[in-house]
Motif scaffolding. Structure first.
Motif, PDB file in Angstrom:
ATOM      1  N   ARG A   1      -5.164   3.174  -3.983  1.00 45.03           N
ATOM      2  CA  ARG A   1      -5.504   2.405  -2.777  1.00 45.03           C
ATOM      3  C   ARG A   1      -7.010   2.357  -2.558  1.00 45.03           C
TER       4      ARG A   1
ATOM      5  N   SER B   1       0.819  -1.224   0.000  1.00 45.68           N
ATOM      6  CA  SER B   1       0.000   0.000   0.000  1.00 45.68           C
ATOM      7  C   SER B   1       0.843   1.259   0.000  1.00 45.68           C
TER       8      SER B   1
ATOM      9  N   ILE C   1      -3.555  -2.845   1.918  1.00 47.63           N
ATOM     10  CA  ILE C   1      -4.376  -1.791   1.315  1.00 47.63           C
ATOM     11  C   ILE C   1      -5.608  -1.511   2.172  1.00 47.63           C
TER      12      ILE C   1
ATOM     13  N   LEU D   1       1.505   2.741  -3.494  1.00 51.07           N
ATOM     14  CA  LEU D   1       0.358   3.122  -4.320  1.00 51.07           C
ATOM     15  C   LEU D   1      -0.111   4.531  -4.001  1.00 51.07           C
TER      16      LEU D   1
ATOM     17  N   GLU E   1      -2.984   7.408  -3.280  1.00 53.16           N
ATOM     18  CA  GLU E   1      -4.202   7.343  -2.469  1.00 53.16           C
ATOM     19  C   GLU E   1      -5.400   6.901  -3.301  1.00 53.16           C
TER      20      GLU E   1
ATOM     21  N   LYS F   1      -4.584   0.314   5.438  1.00 53.76           N
ATOM     22  CA  LYS F   1      -4.152   1.702   5.197  1.00 53.76           C
ATOM     23  C   LYS F   1      -5.336   2.598   4.880  1.00 53.76           C
ATOM     24  N   VAL F   2      -6.226   2.160   4.008  1.00 49.20           N
ATOM     25  CA  VAL F   2      -7.379   2.981   3.632  1.00 49.20           C
ATOM     26  C   VAL F   2      -8.296   3.199   4.839  1.00 49.20           C
TER      27      VAL F   2
END
Length: 198
Positions: A45, A37, A128, A40, A42, A131-132
């Motif tokens: 992601r 992540s 991912i 990548l 934002e 993180k999101v």
């Protein structure tokens, strides 16, 4: 056939906010675009997180609060989050692949893989999602605790965040066991005599 789950976390390094763990069982076949992540954008992601939630056989998140991080320490809080995320998967996997060099205590077979968020698709997917989800929580915390810039730096110890800590003192979203937060708290107490968090 026994499924494999990937597990990763987001938020070990910040001075504020929770640590978020994710566990994902991917479907058979190709899942394009998955990567660590951190590599990548934002927008990529967010797009991939939506696809993962739709296409995954199972996925789960666990959020460990700043208070629990202070109580346990960040390593144990991360392990707890991973345990909780795996426990919430339905169906349960036959094998758990964990990013890093150690595994949480699980009742399932597990293997730690250094750099797994870049080499194992299921771990990439978990990276991912974690993180999101954490970034979204930090945007919400920015609305609750304005002035610190949580929506921008997501609680990481940037120059802007450190300056806000010195100016405003810590808030309840900060990890009081982390040295920069402790220093800011001590400085504020020395100036005002007030240990109350915003």
């Amino acid at each position: 056939m026994a499924r494999t789950a990937g597990v990763d976390e987001a938020g070990r390094g910040p001075l504020a906010g929770p640590v978020v763990a994710a566990a994902v069982i991917l479907p058979d076949g190709e899942f394009a675009g998955l990567a660590d992540s951190k590599t990548l954008s934002e927008s990529a992601r967010r797009r991939l997180a939506g696809e993962i939630r739709i296409r995954a056989v199972a996925w789960a998140l666990a959020v460990v609060s700043p208070g629990d991080i202070d109580r346990l320490n960040i390593l144990q809080a991360t392990m707890l989050g991973m345990q909780q995320a795996v426990a919430r998967l339905a169906p349960q996997p036959g094998l758990v692949l964990v990013d890093g060099n150690r595994c949480p205590a699980l009742v399932l077979p597990a293997r730690a893989i250094v750099g797994g968020d870049a080499s194992e698709p299921a771990i990439s997917a978990a990276s991912i999602l974690a993180k999101v989800a954490r970034d979204q929580l930090m945007v919400t915390l920015d609305e609750v605790h304005p002035g610190y810039g949580f929506a921008q730096h997501k609680g990481y110890p940037t120059a802007a965040h450190r300056a806000a800590l010195e100016r405003l003192g810590p808030c309840i979203a900060h990890r009081q066991s982390f040295a920069p937060v402790r220093r800011a708290m001590a400085a504020r107490t020395a100036l005002t005599g007030d240990r109350t968090l915003r």
